[in-house]
Design a protein around this motif. Structure first.
Motif, PDB file in Angstrom:
ATOM      1  N   VAL A 284      -0.130  -9.404   4.341  1.00  0.00           N
ATOM      2  CA  VAL A 284      -0.827  -8.418   3.522  1.00  0.00           C
ATOM      3  C   VAL A 284      -2.207  -8.944   3.129  1.00  0.00           C
ATOM      4  O   VAL A 284      -2.319 -10.040   2.574  1.00  0.00           O
ATOM      5  CB  VAL A 284       0.000  -8.100   2.255  1.00  0.00           C
ATOM      6  CG1 VAL A 284      -0.720  -7.060   1.403  1.00  0.00           C
ATOM      7  CG2 VAL A 284       1.389  -7.613   2.647  1.00  0.00           C
ATOM      8  N   PRO A 285      -3.259  -8.173   3.391  1.00  0.00           N
ATOM      9  CA  PRO A 285      -4.607  -8.582   2.975  1.00  0.00           C
ATOM     10  C   PRO A 285      -4.782  -8.417   1.479  1.00  0.00           C
ATOM     11  O   PRO A 285      -3.865  -7.967   0.777  1.00  0.00           O
ATOM     12  CB  PRO A 285      -5.516  -7.642   3.762  1.00  0.00           C
ATOM     13  CG  PRO A 285      -4.683  -6.431   3.979  1.00  0.00           C
ATOM     14  CD  PRO A 285      -3.260  -6.902   4.123  1.00  0.00           C
ATOM     15  N   ASN A 286      -5.943  -8.758   0.968  1.00  0.00           N
ATOM     16  CA  ASN A 286      -6.206  -8.699  -0.464  1.00  0.00           C
ATOM     17  C   ASN A 286      -7.357  -7.759  -0.776  1.00  0.00           C
ATOM     18  O   ASN A 286      -8.330  -7.671  -0.015  1.00  0.00           O
ATOM     19  CB  ASN A 286      -6.551 -10.091  -1.000  1.00  0.00           C
ATOM     20  CG  ASN A 286      -5.486 -11.112  -0.691  1.00  0.00           C
ATOM     21  OD1 ASN A 286      -4.331 -10.930  -1.038  1.00  0.00           O
ATOM     22  ND2 ASN A 286      -5.862 -12.183  -0.011  1.00  0.00           N
ATOM     23  N   SER A 287      -7.223  -7.071  -1.908  1.00  0.00           N
ATOM     24  CA  SER A 287      -8.347  -6.268  -2.398  1.00  0.00           C
ATOM     25  C   SER A 287      -9.405  -7.195  -2.983  1.00  0.00           C
ATOM     26  O   SER A 287      -9.110  -8.303  -3.437  1.00  0.00           O
ATOM     27  CB  SER A 287      -7.868  -5.287  -3.480  1.00  0.00           C
ATOM     28  OG  SER A 287      -6.994  -4.327  -2.938  1.00  0.00           O
ATOM     29  N   GLN A 288     -10.655  -6.732  -2.983  1.00  0.00           N
ATOM     30  CA  GLN A 288     -11.769  -7.532  -3.486  1.00  0.00           C
ATOM     31  C   GLN A 288     -12.414  -6.832  -4.672  1.00  0.00           C
ATOM     32  O   GLN A 288     -13.154  -5.863  -4.495  1.00  0.00           O
ATOM     33  CB  GLN A 288     -12.808  -7.754  -2.382  1.00  0.00           C
ATOM     34  CG  GLN A 288     -12.290  -8.535  -1.185  1.00  0.00           C
ATOM     35  CD  GLN A 288     -11.867  -9.953  -1.564  1.00  0.00           C
ATOM     36  OE1 GLN A 288     -12.490 -10.574  -2.418  1.00  0.00           O
ATOM     37  NE2 GLN A 288     -10.821 -10.446  -0.921  1.00  0.00           N
TER      38      GLN A 288
END
Length: 493
Positions: A284-288
């Protein structure tokens, strides 16, 4: 577990008898393995067939039982209230709970489902589903997913209500059922019983014929169920990862090196709202956040308090759940989909669209909770060949891939397994010698046959590790204990 007396093999010359093992000796050896395999797995095999046959009807059963919660009636001119307002209604009704996901209505007659994390639930579904009327945001009721009838059936079918120990027993049973099927096929091919319509011969004929008729379907059910098991399923996931047939790597999605990556199977524990099997190990990628601050609640996989703007469950400054749903429609996520809410300031919106009837329609999106940017999109085109085969197998196993015909074939196979197991026990009971042991087929006298069959069984055991381990235990006990103690030798045959 056919209870057939070995048929007389074709006469052999003395020279042939020296050159190669007797076919009757091979028959006896495989029959002996078949007999003991039946004794080993019959009780659990019946349980798996019964629970599996019941679970095929889960969608129809739950749509009927929870009809008042899942369906709504509204005027044609009625318009839904915002999803954020519906989530707020759930939050007010369950202020102590953590909201995990929201499943928007599939059409104008269905309610919205909001899934809450719950303590004390079962290992497969520790969640509570709350249903909301989308036209007035009224909470219709809730269902504790860990306590439903079908969840109990699934727990029995998956791990015998015993956690990892039960999971291993289920895997062992499935593995031995495959061996039972293969040896039974050989016994049927050698004898092909046609005589007898009543009594033990008739039962033997029915047992062998039905077993041969459903063998392909039974092996298919076993193969498609093994990916859910602990040991075999883990090894399959490792093989898929090693051959790049599954989830993209962390580099593909630029997962932050400062935060340990999490996988999609940690986002929600509810199997009805989780991502497809092939996407479970997607990182899962991350929000910035605009200010770059990561906050104190960790990455996407860590559960945190989900109090946010507009009841969306996201962090301050993030977009609304309506905007996330709009992105899902824009990206053409097919069918009914679930929106898993961000967990913490680095969390993402996860859009999961699953279709058991057509795995090619599955889609998983990860959205930056602040900008709405699609950080990752994972679906059928990204699945490797092995992942595609598993997803197709899951749909077949659950009786949904080809609609009613698929369900009827799966149900018929379950009923046939129950019938064969019961008939095998009845045949054994009728022919067992009174007070003289189990009545197992006698041990073959030709050592070459015994070694050859043992080698074949061990090869099968490599493909199914738990069965292989149990075979080694059985062979060791047989050689070191049973053969050396006369009473045991007489009892086991």
């Amino acid at each position: 577990m056919p209870d057939t007396t070995p048929e007389t093999a074709e006469p052999e010359s003395g020279t042939d008898r020296i050159r190669r093992p007797s076919r009757n000796q091979l028959y006896k050896t495989l029959w002996r393995w078949h007999f003991y395999a039946g004794l080993l797995v019959t009780p659990l095999l019946i349980l798996l067939a019964v629970t599996g046959g019941i679970y095929l009807f889960k969608p129809a059963y739950e749509n009927w039982v929870y009809k008042d919660l899942r369906t709504v009636h509204a005027a044609q001119s009625a318009k839904p209230v915002p999803l954020a307002a519906q989530v707020d209604a759930v939050r007010k009704a369950k202020p102590e709970a953590t909201i995990q996901s929201v499943t928007p209505p599939s059409d104008a007659t269905h309610s919205t489902m909001v899934t809450l994390a719950a303590d004390g639930g079962g290992p497969w579904a520790p969640t509570v589903s709350v249903y909301v009327n989308p036209y007035d945001a009224k909470v219709l009721g809730s269902v504790d997913n860990a306590k439903t009838f079908m969840q109990k059936v699934r727990d029995l079918h998956g791990h015998l209500l015993s956690g990892s120990v039960g999971d291993r027993l289920v895997e062992l049973t499935a593995s031995w059922a495959a061996i039972l099927t293969c040896t039974g096929l050989y016994l049927w091919w050698r004898t092909r019983p046609r005589d007898g319509r009543t009594g033990r011969r008739g039962l033997r004929r029915w047992h062998a014929t039905v077993g041969a008729a459903v063998s392909v379907f039974l092996l298919l059910l076993i193969a498609t169920g093994l990916p859910w098991t602990g040991l075999w399923g883990q090894q399959l996931q490792k093989a898929i990862t090693a051959t790049k047939q599954g989830a993209p790597s962390a580099e593909d999605y630029k997962v932050s090196s400062k935060i340990p990556p999490t996988t999609a199977d940690h986002l929600t524990s509810n199997p009805d709202t989780s991502v497809p099997w092939a996407a479970e190990k997607v990182q899962v990628p991350n929000s910035q956040p605009a200010d770059g601050h990561e906050g104190h609640e960790g990455h996407a996989g860590h559960a945190g308090h989900m109090g946010g703007q507009g009841g969306s469950g996201a962090a301050p400054g993030s977009m609304s759940i309506e905007q996330a749903v709009a992105v899902a429609h824009r990206e053409r996520v097919p069918g009914t989909f679930t929106v898993t809410l961000p967990q913490g300031p680095k969390g993402v919106y996860t859009i999961s669209g699953k279709s058991e009837a057509d795995p090619a329609k599955q889609r998983t999106l990860f959205l930056d909770q602040y900008s709405g940017k699609v950080l990752a999109s994972y679906g059928w085109p990204q699945y490797g060949l092995l992942s595609k085969l598993v997803e197709e197998g899951i749909a077949l196993h659950q009786g949904e891939r080809f609609g009613l015909p698929n369900l009827l074939v799966a149900l018929g196979t379950c009923l046939a397994v129950i019938g064969m197991a019961v008939s095998g026990v009845v045949m054994w009971w009728r022919r067992r010698p009174s007070g003289r042991g189990l009545g197992a087929p006698r041990r073959a006298q030709d050592a070459r046959v015994t070694r050859g069959v043992a080698l074949i069984m061990l090869v099968l055991g490599v493909a199914m590790p738990l069965a292989g381990i149990s075979m080694l235990v059985i062979l060791t006990l047989d050689r070191l204990v049973i053969r050396r103690i006369a009473p045991l030798r007489r009892f086991f045959g």
